[in-house]
Design a protein around this motif. Structure first.
Motif, PDB file in Angstrom:
ATOM      1  N   LYS A 170     -39.574  67.362 -43.282  1.00 52.39           N
ATOM      2  CA  LYS A 170     -40.423  66.377 -42.610  1.00 52.39           C
ATOM      3  C   LYS A 170     -39.570  65.361 -41.875  1.00 52.39           C
ATOM      4  O   LYS A 170     -40.060  64.653 -41.004  1.00 52.39           O
ATOM      5  N   ALA A 171     -38.298  65.265 -42.232  1.00 48.96           N
ATOM      6  CA  ALA A 171     -37.379  64.336 -41.568  1.00 48.96           C
ATOM      7  C   ALA A 171     -37.091  64.839 -40.154  1.00 48.96           C
ATOM      8  O   ALA A 171     -37.058  66.039 -39.897  1.00 48.96           O
ATOM      9  N   THR A 172     -36.873  63.898 -39.265  1.00 47.93           N
ATOM     10  CA  THR A 172     -36.512  64.207 -37.884  1.00 47.93           C
ATOM     11  C   THR A 172     -35.209  63.490 -37.550  1.00 47.93           C
ATOM     12  O   THR A 172     -34.795  62.575 -38.269  1.00 47.93           O
ATOM     13  N   VAL A 173     -34.599  63.871 -36.465  1.00 43.70           N
ATOM     14  CA  VAL A 173     -33.387  63.177 -36.025  1.00 43.70           C
ATOM     15  C   VAL A 173     -33.708  61.700 -35.821  1.00 43.70           C
ATOM     16  O   VAL A 173     -32.933  60.827 -36.222  1.00 43.70           O
ATOM     17  N   GLY A 199     -33.000  70.780 -33.785  1.00 47.41           N
ATOM     18  CA  GLY A 199     -33.286  70.401 -35.164  1.00 47.41           C
ATOM     19  C   GLY A 199     -32.093  70.442 -36.092  1.00 47.41           C
ATOM     20  O   GLY A 199     -32.223  70.841 -37.255  1.00 47.41           O
ATOM     21  N   TYR A 200     -30.937  70.026 -35.603  1.00 45.97           N
ATOM     22  CA  TYR A 200     -29.733  69.985 -36.442  1.00 45.97           C
ATOM     23  C   TYR A 200     -29.311  68.550 -36.706  1.00 45.97           C
ATOM     24  O   TYR A 200     -29.400  67.687 -35.835  1.00 45.97           O
ATOM     25  N   TRP A 201     -28.821  68.329 -37.922  1.00 48.50           N
ATOM     26  CA  TRP A 201     -28.314  67.030 -38.346  1.00 48.50           C
ATOM     27  C   TRP A 201     -27.101  67.274 -39.219  1.00 48.50           C
ATOM     28  O   TRP A 201     -27.116  68.165 -40.076  1.00 48.50           O
ATOM     29  N   GLY A 202     -26.034  66.530 -39.021  1.00 48.97           N
ATOM     30  CA  GLY A 202     -24.863  66.744 -39.860  1.00 48.97           C
ATOM     31  C   GLY A 202     -23.863  65.619 -39.762  1.00 48.97           C
ATOM     32  O   GLY A 202     -24.110  64.592 -39.131  1.00 48.97           O
ATOM     33  N   ALA A 203     -22.732  65.856 -40.395  1.00 49.77           N
ATOM     34  CA  ALA A 203     -21.679  64.849 -40.414  1.00 49.77           C
ATOM     35  C   ALA A 203     -20.317  65.514 -40.600  1.00 49.77           C
ATOM     36  O   ALA A 203     -20.217  66.593 -41.185  1.00 49.77           O
ATOM     37  N   VAL A 204     -19.302  64.812 -40.122  1.00 44.60           N
ATOM     38  CA  VAL A 204     -17.905  65.194 -40.311  1.00 44.60           C
ATOM     39  C   VAL A 204     -17.226  64.033 -41.027  1.00 44.60           C
ATOM     40  O   VAL A 204     -17.349  62.887 -40.600  1.00 44.60           O
TER      41      VAL A 204
END
Length: 120
Positions: free
Chosen positions: A14-17, A50-55
């Motif tokens: 349900k979360a969005t960017v 629809g991608y979310w991430g971190a480095v």
């Protein structure tokens, strides 16, 4: 030093960017800035796909668990789709007009305010 990369596919969340940008502004950037052993964390996203991430860039010594401050799994509803950790082979720092990363990124860009008369 080590680099870790985490990535979520948000298609089942349900979360969005956009909602996760609020999480960055309201909580995450400050919370992660307190982690021992973390030199840098850069979040990235592709709202269209629809991608979310971190480095993360870690010292490799006395690293604090990022889950101790993260609320991402709770907000997204499941663990990252993929995670990886790599040893750093080398680092190059370029010449940039940016002196500090504080306040940098789309989460901190001004969002347009809707005209209340246009909504009516």
């Amino acid at each position: 030093m080590y680099v870790s990369i985490v990535l979520w596919n948000l298609k089942n969340s349900k979360a969005t960017v956009e909602s996760l940008r609020e999480y960055l502004r309201d909580y995450a950037v400050d919370a992660f800035s307190t982690l021992r052993g973390m030199k840098l964390k850069a979040w990235f996203a592709d709202a269209e796909k629809g991608y979310w991430g971190a480095v993360y860039l870690w010292d490799g010594v006395n690293m604090q668990d990022p889950l101790s401050v993260s609320k991402a799994i709770e907000l997204i509803g499941y663990p990252p789709t993929t995670t990886s950790v790599f040893a750093v082979e080398a680092i190059a720092e370029g010449i940039s007009v940016i002196d500090s990363f504080s306040g940098i990124g789309r989460a901190f860009e001004e969002t347009p305010v809707a005209d209340p008369e246009a909504v009516a």
